[in-house]
Write a protein that holds these residues in place. Structure first.
Motif, PDB file in Angstrom:
ATOM      1  N   ALA A   1       2.429   1.646  -3.452  1.00 56.55           N
ATOM      2  CA  ALA A   1       1.448   2.162  -4.411  1.00 56.55           C
ATOM      3  C   ALA A   1       1.223   3.656  -4.210  1.00 56.55           C
ATOM      4  CB  ALA A   1       0.129   1.400  -4.283  1.00 56.55           C
TER       5      ALA A   1
ATOM      6  N   GLY B   1       1.692   6.463  -7.005  1.00 57.80           N
ATOM      7  CA  GLY B   1       0.538   7.085  -7.633  1.00 57.80           C
ATOM      8  C   GLY B   1      -0.159   8.190  -6.887  1.00 57.80           C
TER       9      GLY B   1
ATOM     10  N   LYS C   1      -2.722   3.947 -13.128  1.00 60.64           N
ATOM     11  CA  LYS C   1      -3.845   3.134 -12.669  1.00 60.64           C
ATOM     12  C   LYS C   1      -3.273   2.002 -11.827  1.00 60.64           C
ATOM     13  CE  LYS C   1      -6.767   4.109 -16.615  1.00 60.64           C
ATOM     14  NZ  LYS C   1      -7.449   3.538 -17.793  1.00 60.64           N
ATOM     15  N   ILE C   2      -3.791   1.858 -10.619  1.00 60.20           N
ATOM     16  CA  ILE C   2      -3.291   0.839  -9.697  1.00 60.20           C
ATOM     17  C   ILE C   2      -4.380  -0.209  -9.478  1.00 60.20           C
ATOM     18  CG2 ILE C   2      -2.523   0.413  -7.328  1.00 60.20           C
ATOM     19  CD1 ILE C   2      -1.187   3.180  -7.450  1.00 60.20           C
TER      20      ILE C   2
ATOM     21  N   ASN D   1       3.895  -5.518  -8.874  1.00 61.17           N
ATOM     22  CA  ASN D   1       4.753  -5.281  -7.717  1.00 61.17           C
ATOM     23  C   ASN D   1       4.469  -6.364  -6.686  1.00 61.17           C
ATOM     24  OD1 ASN D   1       6.388  -4.077  -5.725  1.00 61.17           O
ATOM     25  ND2 ASN D   1       4.588  -3.088  -4.861  1.00 61.17           N
TER      26      ASN D   1
ATOM     27  N   THR E   1       0.830  -1.204   0.000  1.00 59.84           N
ATOM     28  CA  THR E   1       0.000   0.000   0.000  1.00 59.84           C
ATOM     29  C   THR E   1       0.865   1.255   0.000  1.00 59.84           C
ATOM     30  OG1 THR E   1      -1.719  -1.191   1.194  1.00 59.84           O
ATOM     31  CG2 THR E   1      -1.835   1.218   1.233  1.00 59.84           C
TER      32      THR E   1
ATOM     33  N   PRO F   1      -5.013  -2.901  -6.915  1.00 60.22           N
ATOM     34  CA  PRO F   1      -4.591  -3.533  -5.662  1.00 60.22           C
ATOM     35  C   PRO F   1      -5.164  -4.944  -5.537  1.00 60.22           C
ATOM     36  CG  PRO F   1      -6.320  -1.939  -5.229  1.00 60.22           C
ATOM     37  CD  PRO F   1      -6.012  -1.864  -6.701  1.00 60.22           C
TER      38      PRO F   1
END
Length: 167
Positions: A16, A20, A37-38, A71, A13, A40
Protein backbone atom coordinates in the motif's frame (compact mmCIF):
# COMPACT_ATOMS: atom_id res chain seq x y z
CA UNK A 1 -1.90 -21.46 6.32
CA UNK A 2 1.75 -21.34 7.19
CA UNK A 3 3.05 -18.82 9.74
CA UNK A 4 4.70 -15.83 8.13
CA UNK A 5 7.65 -13.76 9.21
CA UNK A 6 7.21 -10.19 10.40
CA UNK A 7 8.20 -9.08 6.89
CA UNK A 8 5.48 -11.33 5.43
CA UNK A 9 2.95 -10.00 7.90
CA UNK A 10 3.71 -6.43 6.77
CA UNK A 11 3.52 -7.22 3.04
CA UNK A 12 0.14 -5.57 2.50
CA UNK A 13 1.20 -2.43 4.35
CA UNK A 14 4.41 -2.14 2.36
CA UNK A 15 2.52 -2.72 -0.90
CA UNK A 16 0.00 0.00 0.00
CA UNK A 17 2.85 2.39 0.80
CA UNK A 18 4.59 1.70 -2.49
CA UNK A 19 1.36 2.45 -4.29
CA UNK A 20 0.08 5.45 -2.39
CA UNK A 21 2.95 7.18 -0.59
CA UNK A 22 2.47 10.90 -1.20
CA UNK A 23 5.32 12.81 -2.77
CA UNK A 24 6.75 16.27 -2.21
CA UNK A 25 6.25 16.01 1.53
CA UNK A 26 9.80 16.10 2.86
CA UNK A 27 10.13 12.32 3.35
CA UNK A 28 12.11 9.76 1.40
CA UNK A 29 10.24 7.82 -1.24
CA UNK A 30 7.10 8.26 -3.25
CA UNK A 31 4.33 5.95 -4.40
CA UNK A 32 3.09 5.47 -7.92
CA UNK A 33 -0.38 6.95 -7.27
CA UNK A 34 -0.21 9.88 -4.83
CA UNK A 35 -3.95 10.50 -4.66
CA UNK A 36 -5.16 6.91 -4.39
CA UNK A 37 -7.62 6.03 -1.64
CA UNK A 38 -6.58 2.96 0.33
CA UNK A 39 -8.99 0.87 2.41
CA UNK A 40 -6.80 -1.21 4.76
CA UNK A 41 -8.62 -4.35 5.89
CA UNK A 42 -6.72 -6.65 8.26
CA UNK A 43 -7.43 -10.33 7.71
CA UNK A 44 -4.45 -12.03 9.38
CA UNK A 45 -3.68 -12.31 13.08
CA UNK A 46 -0.62 -10.91 14.85
CA UNK A 47 1.49 -13.87 13.69
CA UNK A 48 0.49 -13.35 10.06
CA UNK A 49 -1.79 -16.40 10.06
CA UNK A 50 -5.44 -16.54 9.14
CA UNK A 51 -8.25 -18.44 7.52
CA UNK A 52 -10.61 -17.62 4.66
CA UNK A 53 -13.52 -16.28 6.76
CA UNK A 54 -12.05 -12.82 7.52
CA UNK A 55 -10.84 -12.58 3.91
CA UNK A 56 -14.36 -13.27 2.63
CA UNK A 57 -15.79 -10.64 5.00
CA UNK A 58 -13.17 -8.11 3.81
CA UNK A 59 -13.89 -8.86 0.15
CA UNK A 60 -17.62 -8.42 0.68
CA UNK A 61 -16.98 -5.18 2.58
CA UNK A 62 -14.75 -3.89 -0.24
CA UNK A 63 -17.46 -4.75 -2.79
CA UNK A 64 -20.09 -2.91 -0.73
CA UNK A 65 -17.86 0.16 -0.41
CA UNK A 66 -17.11 0.32 -4.14
CA UNK A 67 -13.45 -0.69 -4.19
CA UNK A 68 -11.82 -0.73 -7.62
CA UNK A 69 -8.91 -3.02 -6.74
CA UNK A 70 -8.45 -5.65 -4.05
CA UNK A 71 -4.90 -6.61 -3.10
CA UNK A 72 -4.59 -10.01 -1.43
CA UNK A 73 -1.04 -9.81 -0.09
CA UNK A 74 -0.91 -13.34 1.21
CA UNK A 75 -0.67 -16.87 -0.03
CA UNK A 76 -0.69 -20.26 1.51
CA UNK A 77 -3.92 -22.04 0.70
CA UNK A 78 -2.76 -25.28 -0.90
CA UNK A 79 -6.29 -26.31 -1.84
CA UNK A 80 -9.03 -24.13 -3.30
CA UNK A 81 -11.61 -22.90 -0.79
CA UNK A 82 -15.08 -22.85 -2.38
CA UNK A 83 -16.46 -20.03 -0.20
CA UNK A 84 -13.40 -17.82 -0.81
CA UNK A 85 -13.64 -18.65 -4.51
CA UNK A 86 -17.25 -17.48 -4.58
CA UNK A 87 -16.31 -14.23 -2.80
CA UNK A 88 -13.62 -13.59 -5.42
CA UNK A 89 -16.24 -14.32 -8.08
CA UNK A 90 -18.56 -11.71 -6.54
CA UNK A 91 -15.74 -9.16 -6.63
CA UNK A 92 -14.99 -10.05 -10.25
CA UNK A 93 -18.66 -9.69 -11.18
CA UNK A 94 -18.66 -6.26 -9.48
CA UNK A 95 -15.85 -5.21 -11.83
CA UNK A 96 -13.14 -5.21 -9.17
CA UNK A 97 -9.57 -6.06 -10.19
CA UNK A 98 -8.11 -8.64 -7.81
CA UNK A 99 -4.35 -8.89 -7.36
CA UNK A 100 -2.62 -11.54 -5.23
CA UNK A 101 0.93 -12.38 -4.22
CA UNK A 102 2.26 -15.47 -6.00
CA UNK A 103 4.16 -16.57 -2.91
CA UNK A 104 7.69 -17.03 -1.65
CA UNK A 105 8.25 -20.79 -1.57
CA UNK A 106 10.80 -21.16 -4.36
CA UNK A 107 13.79 -21.22 -2.01
CA UNK A 108 12.58 -24.12 0.12
CA UNK A 109 11.74 -27.74 -0.52
CA UNK A 110 7.99 -27.25 -0.96
CA UNK A 111 8.35 -26.04 -4.51
CA UNK A 112 7.67 -22.68 -5.99
CA UNK A 113 6.40 -23.81 -9.39
CA UNK A 114 2.72 -22.96 -9.15
CA UNK A 115 1.99 -24.98 -12.29
CA UNK A 116 2.69 -28.12 -10.20
CA UNK A 117 2.02 -26.81 -6.67
CA UNK A 118 -0.73 -24.19 -7.00
CA UNK A 119 -1.30 -21.73 -4.16
CA UNK A 120 -4.40 -19.72 -3.61
CA UNK A 121 -5.72 -17.08 -4.04
CA UNK A 122 -3.20 -16.31 -6.82
CA UNK A 123 -4.17 -19.44 -8.77
CA UNK A 124 -7.93 -18.87 -8.92
CA UNK A 125 -9.38 -18.68 -12.44
CA UNK A 126 -12.98 -18.29 -13.52
CA UNK A 127 -15.42 -21.23 -13.43
CA UNK A 128 -14.73 -22.05 -17.08
CA UNK A 129 -10.99 -21.55 -16.77
CA UNK A 130 -11.12 -17.88 -17.73
CA UNK A 131 -7.90 -16.19 -16.68
CA UNK A 132 -7.72 -12.82 -14.96
CA UNK A 133 -10.08 -13.47 -12.09
CA UNK A 134 -6.97 -13.00 -9.96
CA UNK A 135 -3.78 -11.38 -11.22
CA UNK A 136 -0.87 -13.31 -9.68
CA UNK A 137 2.24 -11.23 -8.97
CA UNK A 138 5.74 -12.68 -8.64
CA UNK A 139 8.73 -10.82 -7.20
CA UNK A 140 11.69 -9.46 -9.15
CA UNK A 141 15.16 -9.02 -7.74
CA UNK A 142 17.38 -5.95 -8.13
CA UNK A 143 18.62 -7.38 -11.46
CA UNK A 144 15.04 -7.47 -12.89
CA UNK A 145 15.04 -11.28 -12.82
CA UNK A 146 12.83 -13.50 -10.73
CA UNK A 147 13.78 -13.16 -7.08
CA UNK A 148 15.30 -16.39 -5.77
CA UNK A 149 12.45 -16.84 -3.28
CA UNK A 150 9.57 -15.97 -5.61
CA UNK A 151 7.07 -18.54 -6.78
CA UNK A 152 6.63 -18.81 -10.54
CA UNK A 153 4.60 -20.53 -13.23
CA UNK A 154 2.64 -19.84 -16.39
CA UNK A 155 -0.79 -20.71 -14.98
CA UNK A 156 -0.84 -18.46 -11.92
CA UNK A 157 1.73 -15.71 -12.39
CA UNK A 158 0.52 -12.94 -14.66
CA UNK A 159 3.00 -10.18 -13.89
CA UNK A 160 6.16 -9.53 -11.89
CA UNK A 161 7.06 -6.49 -9.80
CA UNK A 162 10.07 -5.36 -7.76
CA UNK A 163 10.21 -7.37 -4.55
CA UNK A 164 13.72 -7.11 -3.10
CA UNK A 165 14.97 -4.38 -0.76
CA UNK A 166 11.90 -2.24 -1.19
CA UNK A 167 11.98 0.97 0.88
Amino acid sequence: NQPQTVAGFQHGTVTAGLIGAAGNNGTDGVGVAWKVKIMPLKVLNEEGVGDPRPVIMAIDYAIAKGAGIINLSFTGLKLPDEILYRAIGRAHEAGIVIVAAAGNDADNFTGGDLDFNPRYPACYDGPNGEPWWVIGVAALGKDNRKAVFSDYGFKCVDISAPGVEMP
